[in-house]
Every structure is written in structure tokens, then in C-alpha cells.
Design an enzyme around this catalytic site. Structure first.
Site, PDB file in Angstrom:
ATOM      1  N   ASP A  31     -11.944  62.454   6.650  1.00 41.68           N
ATOM      2  CA  ASP A  31     -12.542  61.517   7.601  1.00 41.68           C
ATOM      3  C   ASP A  31     -13.253  60.407   6.830  1.00 41.68           C
ATOM      4  O   ASP A  31     -13.876  60.665   5.796  1.00 41.68           O
ATOM      5  CB  ASP A  31     -13.537  62.229   8.514  1.00 41.68           C
ATOM      6  CG  ASP A  31     -13.746  61.524   9.846  1.00 41.68           C
ATOM      7  OD1 ASP A  31     -13.294  62.062  10.876  1.00 41.68           O
ATOM      8  OD2 ASP A  31     -14.356  60.428   9.860  1.00 41.68           O
ATOM      9  N   SER A 130      -1.412  59.808  23.024  1.00 39.31           N
ATOM     10  CA  SER A 130      -2.310  59.512  24.139  1.00 39.31           C
ATOM     11  C   SER A 130      -1.527  59.164  25.396  1.00 39.31           C
ATOM     12  O   SER A 130      -0.397  58.641  25.329  1.00 39.31           O
ATOM     13  CB  SER A 130      -3.214  58.328  23.759  1.00 39.31           C
ATOM     14  OG  SER A 130      -3.869  57.784  24.879  1.00 39.31           O
ATOM     15  N   TYR A 154      -4.089  49.531  21.694  1.00 33.57           N
ATOM     16  CA  TYR A 154      -4.250  50.954  21.379  1.00 33.57           C
ATOM     17  C   TYR A 154      -3.029  51.739  21.853  1.00 33.57           C
ATOM     18  O   TYR A 154      -2.445  52.536  21.103  1.00 33.57           O
ATOM     19  CB  TYR A 154      -5.513  51.502  22.030  1.00 33.57           C
ATOM     20  CG  TYR A 154      -5.679  52.990  21.888  1.00 33.57           C
ATOM     21  CD1 TYR A 154      -6.087  53.553  20.688  1.00 33.57           C
ATOM     22  CD2 TYR A 154      -5.408  53.848  22.956  1.00 33.57           C
ATOM     23  CE1 TYR A 154      -6.231  54.929  20.546  1.00 33.57           C
ATOM     24  CE2 TYR A 154      -5.543  55.222  22.832  1.00 33.57           C
ATOM     25  CZ  TYR A 154      -5.961  55.758  21.627  1.00 33.57           C
ATOM     26  OH  TYR A 154      -6.092  57.117  21.493  1.00 33.57           O
TER      27      TYR A 154
END
Length: 328
Positions: A31, A130, A154
Site C-alpha cells: 500500500d 466495480s 473511474y
């Protein structure tokens, strides 16, 4: 197994790392601590995973690095049996403001992961996609055959991610799966989400604010159900090369959600309404029959149960979490 979770200090990535460490696996969380929201939440995600590893037979290692860095990605992928690629620049509204950044992280970063994986002994790459890939619905619920016509950068980046994952499976034989998440929520979720804001305002005697008329619908998926879907992919190749919806037991109108939270916490409050953002989807509703058929996915947490769990967690962690919500 040795498992790499990119974005492993984020909301979903943190829960995956915690769950896998608890199961006895050796987990590496990669991360970059992108400050899309306060990194204090990420620190709590890391701590939860470390505690899970300490209590079980697994291990946990945090590596601070960026999926846009080919060298860092290559080093971590080389030692991983399975990769859960959660790292992304989140936020539909953010993507409208910074589309190039979203492409760099979500698309180029994914390519780095896939390219490193095809040159290693990686058994599978699971890519976080998504519901934003669908855009405006031609019909509901969305099934995986619905056209992909995203209405935000996105969403477009997630379509690109999925297509690269499919191509790497088709051309190079790399086992890949893309999971299309539908509005995931739960403990330690991003502080700028509707549920966290509704709970915070109600707990402070303030009316929940709905953007738009409240008739928008969402498939709110509890994070525990998402973890179970990912966990299944450690042991099966039934979904390799596929993209699948990961949704909830049902969908709900935003207005009804606000009323449900208001009625639990502060029933005397009235609802307030604000201007809707054009980049937000009008409706999301998942057909999960493909995931059920391929990997036995069956979400078990209803929105009422999930909100109750989140509210209880919020109360227990209010001291540090509420300021993040109030400032988001």
C-alpha cells in the site's frame, strides 16, 4: 499460502488481509498510503491484520509501495502464490477531477501486476472491479452480459482493468478473475460514504442529508460477504477468465436507507436533501447468479443487519473515527 494483497491497508484490502492472516496464510500487504481519505483508517486496518496474524498461525507484513512502481510490484509478486489486486484510486467524483491519475493507478498499475504475475509462478490474480463498469442501466438487475457504458473515468478505468485481466488469461494463460463489487460497506469503511455520514449525523442530532431526491437505489454489500467471495477463489479455478458481480441480498433506495438509520438512532429527525452529483449512478442492482453458480457465492448479511453491525462498531470506535467522517 503466501498471499499478496495490493491496496492491503485500504478498506476491502485490509479486511482481506485480516481474514487471510486469521486463516493461517502468510500475507503481504502492499500500500502507498494514498491520502484519498485520512490514513488513520489505514493504520487501523494494518493493526487489525497484525492482530489476526498474532492470534493465529499466519503472518503479516506491510510493504509501503506503489503499484505504479514496476520494481516494487515485481519484487512482491515474485514470492506470491495468489494476488488479490485491490489497489486503486477510488472515488467516482475524484475521477472526474483527475482522470489521468485514475488511469495511471488503476490501469497502468494493474498492468504492472499482471505483467509481473505472468513472469512468475502466480496461481491466480483476483482483480477488484466495480459496478461502475455498467453505467446507465438498460435493464435491472445488472447481469454480466449488460453493456459496459460507464459514466465516469473511474468506471472506464475498471472496464480497462477487466479487459486486461481477461486478455492476460486468454493470451498468456494467467489465471485471472475480476469481481465487480457493488457499494461495499462495513467497519472501517471510507468515512465519506453515505452510511457513515448518515450514522454520524444522526448520532449528533443532525438530519441525514440525501443528495438528489432519494429514489436512487444501491446494492449495499457487507464487507464480510466480499471477503467470503474472495476467500473462495483460493481453492477453485471455476471462475478463471471471468468477471462476476459481487452484490448483496437486495437493493434499497437511498431515502429508505436514511430513514432506516434515522429510525434506529434519532427517530425525531427530518431528512434533508441536497443537489445530486451527475457522476453518481442512478441505480445499481446486482444479478449474482453467475457468482453463485461458479463459486457458490451467497451473501448472508441484510442491509438492516449490516447497518446494525456498522453502528455498533461506530459507537465502539467513535473517538477516532467520527472526526474523519465529520471532515470528509
Amino acid at each position: 499460502m503466501r498471499i499478496l494483497v495490493t491496496g492491503g491497508a485500504g478498506f476491502i484490502g485490509g479486511h482481506l488481509a485480516e481474514g487471510f492472516a486469521s486463516d493461517g496464510h502468510d500475507v503481504v500487504a502492499l500500500d502507498n498510503f494514498e491520502p484519498f481519505y485520512d490514513t488513520g483508517i489505514k493504520e487501523h486496518n494494518v493493526e487489525a491484520a497484525r492482530e489476526a496474524a498474532a492470534e493465529g498461525d499466519g503472518s503479516y507484513e506491510l510493504v509501503e509501495g506503489d503499484v505504479r512502481d514496476e520494481e516494487v510490484v515485481g519484487e512482491q509478486v515474485a514470492d506470491a502464490d495468489v494476488i488479490f489486486h485491490q489497489a486503486a484510486q477510488a472515488g467516482v467524483r475524484t475521477s472526474v477531477e483527475e482522470p489521468q491519475k485514475v488511469n495511471d493507478i488503476n490501469v497502468s498499475g494493474t498492468l504492472n501486476v499482471l505483467e509481473a504475475a505472468r513472469s512468475s509462478d502466480t496461481e491466480r490474480v483476483v482483480v477488484a472491479s466495480s459496478s461502475s463498469v455498467y453505467g446507465k442501466p438498460e435493464y435491472l438487475p445488472y447481469d454480466e452480459d449488460h453493456p459496459n457504458t460507464p459514466v465516469s473515468p473511474y468506471g472506464a478505468s475498471k472496464v480497462a482493468q477487466e479487459q486486461y485481466a481477461r486478455v492476460y488469461n486468454e493470451v498468456y494463460g494467467l489465471p485471472t478473475v475480476s469481481l465487480r463489487y457493488f457499494t461495499v460497506y462495513g467497519p472501517r469503511m471510507r468515512p465519506n460514504m453515505a452510511i457513515s455520514n448518515f450514522v454520524s449525523r444522526c448520532m449528533n442530532g443532525e438530519p441525514p442529508v440525501i443528495y438528489g431526491d432519494g429514489t436512487q437505489t444501491r446494492d449495499f454489500t457487507f464487507v464480510g460477504d466480499v471477503v467470503e467471495a474472495n476467500r473462495t477463489l483460493l481453492d477453485t479455478d471455476a471462475a478463471d477468465g471471468e468477471a462476476m458481480n459481487v452484490g448483496s441480498t437486495d437493493n434499497i433506495e437511498i431515502r429508505v436507507l436514511a430513514e432506516e438509520i434515522r429510525d434506529q438512532l434519532a427517530p425525531d429527525l427530518e431528512l434533508e436533501f441536497g443537489e445530486r452529483n451527475d457522476a453518481d449512478a442512478e441505480h445499481t442492482h446486482a444479478d449474482i447468479s453467475k457468482a453463485n453458480e461458479l463459486i457458490g457465492y451467497e451473501p448472508t448479511t441484510t442491509i438492516r443487519e449490516g447497518v446494525k453491525q456498522f453502528t455498533d462498531w461506530y459507537r465502539a470506535n467513535r473517538e477516532w473515527y467520527e472526526p474523519l467522517v465529520r471532515n470528509s
